[in-house]
Design an enzyme around this catalytic site. Sequence first.
Site, short mmCIF file in Angstrom:
data_model
loop_
_atom_site.label_atom_id
_atom_site.label_comp_id
_atom_site.label_asym_id
_atom_site.label_seq_id
_atom_site.Cartn_x
_atom_site.Cartn_y
_atom_site.Cartn_z
N HIS A 12 0.82 -1.21 0.00
CA HIS A 12 0.00 0.00 0.00
C HIS A 12 0.86 1.28 0.00
O HIS A 12 0.40 2.34 0.44
CB HIS A 12 -1.00 -0.01 1.17
CG HIS A 12 -0.38 -0.05 2.54
ND1 HIS A 12 -0.88 -0.83 3.56
CD2 HIS A 12 0.68 0.60 3.07
CE1 HIS A 12 -0.16 -0.65 4.65
NE2 HIS A 12 0.80 0.22 4.38
N HIS A 59 -2.80 4.32 9.75
CA HIS A 59 -1.51 4.99 9.97
C HIS A 59 -1.71 6.31 10.73
O HIS A 59 -1.27 7.37 10.30
CB HIS A 59 -0.81 5.27 8.65
CG HIS A 59 -0.39 4.05 7.89
ND1 HIS A 59 -1.27 3.21 7.26
CD2 HIS A 59 0.84 3.52 7.67
CE1 HIS A 59 -0.60 2.22 6.67
NE2 HIS A 59 0.68 2.39 6.91
N HIS A 192 9.97 -3.93 5.14
CA HIS A 192 10.38 -2.53 5.06
C HIS A 192 10.55 -1.94 6.44
O HIS A 192 9.97 -2.41 7.41
CB HIS A 192 9.46 -1.67 4.19
CG HIS A 192 8.02 -1.51 4.63
ND1 HIS A 192 7.16 -2.54 4.86
CD2 HIS A 192 7.27 -0.38 4.85
CE1 HIS A 192 5.95 -2.07 5.17
NE2 HIS A 192 6.00 -0.77 5.19
N GLU A 239 3.43 -5.28 8.97
CA GLU A 239 2.15 -5.16 8.23
C GLU A 239 1.73 -6.50 7.65
O GLU A 239 0.58 -6.66 7.23
CB GLU A 239 2.29 -4.11 7.12
CG GLU A 239 2.38 -2.70 7.69
CD GLU A 239 2.55 -1.61 6.65
OE1 GLU A 239 2.35 -0.45 7.00
OE2 GLU A 239 2.88 -1.92 5.48
C1 DHB Z 1 5.95 3.48 2.70
C2 DHB Z 1 5.49 2.20 3.08
C3 DHB Z 1 4.36 2.08 3.90
O1 DHB Z 1 3.87 0.88 4.32
C4 DHB Z 1 3.68 3.21 4.32
O2 DHB Z 1 2.56 3.04 5.07
C5 DHB Z 1 4.11 4.47 3.97
C6 DHB Z 1 5.25 4.62 3.16
C7 DHB Z 1 7.14 3.63 1.81
O3 DHB Z 1 7.85 2.66 1.52
O4 DHB Z 1 7.36 4.77 1.35
FE FE Z 2 2.20 1.12 5.70
#
Ligand code: DHB
Ligand code: FE
Length: 286
Positions: A12, A59, A192, A239
């Site tokens: 997302h 978020h 991430h 996530e």
């Molecule tokens: C990014 C990834 C995310 O899951 C999010 O909620 C906001 C930004 C990113 O990689 O930029």
């Molecule tokens: Fe996210």
Amino acid sequence: MASIIGGIGSTHVPSIGKAIADKKQNDPYWKPFFMGFDYVHDWLTREKPDVAVIFYNDHGLNFFLDKLPTFAVGAAAEYRSEDEGWGIPVARAVPGDPALSWHLINALVADEFDVTMCQEMLIDHAVTIPMTLMWPNEKWPVRIVPVAINTVQHPLPSLARCLKLGRSIGRALGSYPADLRIMVVGTGGLSHQLDGKRAGFINKEFDQLCLDKIVNEPEALASYSIRDWVDASGAQGVEFLNWMAMRGALTGRVSQLHRNYHIPISNTAAATVVLENAGQEARKAA
Ligand code: DHB
Ligand code: FE
């Protein structure tokens, strides 16, 4: 009776919204990612879902650190996007299905999942980006039931708990009397980390393991602790809890119809999967 047709896992990352607005789908950076949705579009055209149950993480839009439910289920007639930034054009409102929401809430509480029930709920990029990716060129043809899982403030629910939450929802969907075609979606991930010393961390090998096991061995992933998951997948890799719940809701024999994996999109390992759910009848006939 309702039937659960299948599940979709999708990243997302908000900058996808900006790339769509700027029509960058065929740029070399974006193409390998957007191409991964061609199959999804064909599958959705063929399967024609009426409703999408979407497991996602808020978020900081509905719930902030002062009050943060572990699990929250939307029961609104409409969900407005009020994402506060990221440069994405404000997405349209999405219609809800309050009758189905209340059916799920009743079943979850009876099943000892004491969820927060939200008759008003805003949605952010964790819902609108996957919706835009699934249906880029048309009016969104589904009603949604958003289910928010806390992936932000520790203690988080365990992977095992989220798998069970999904299973409870899967059973409840199976007992819903209306003749609906229902899909389930898990958003976010895969590996991430957006801040701290390991900002930009991606773990391709671990992501591949997750994509392999989510199909028919989700229990192998459910035994990880959250701490070990953060080590392996990054602080925001949690996530994947949304993916575990999505997988849990598939109660039939599951097969992977499609998988795409591309790194990086922004700071994130972007994965797209389509899982088919062979329902009870198909299972008996097999
Ligand atoms: C990014 C990834 C995310 O899951 C999010 O909620 C906001 C930004 C990113 O990689 O930029
Ligand atoms: Fe996210």
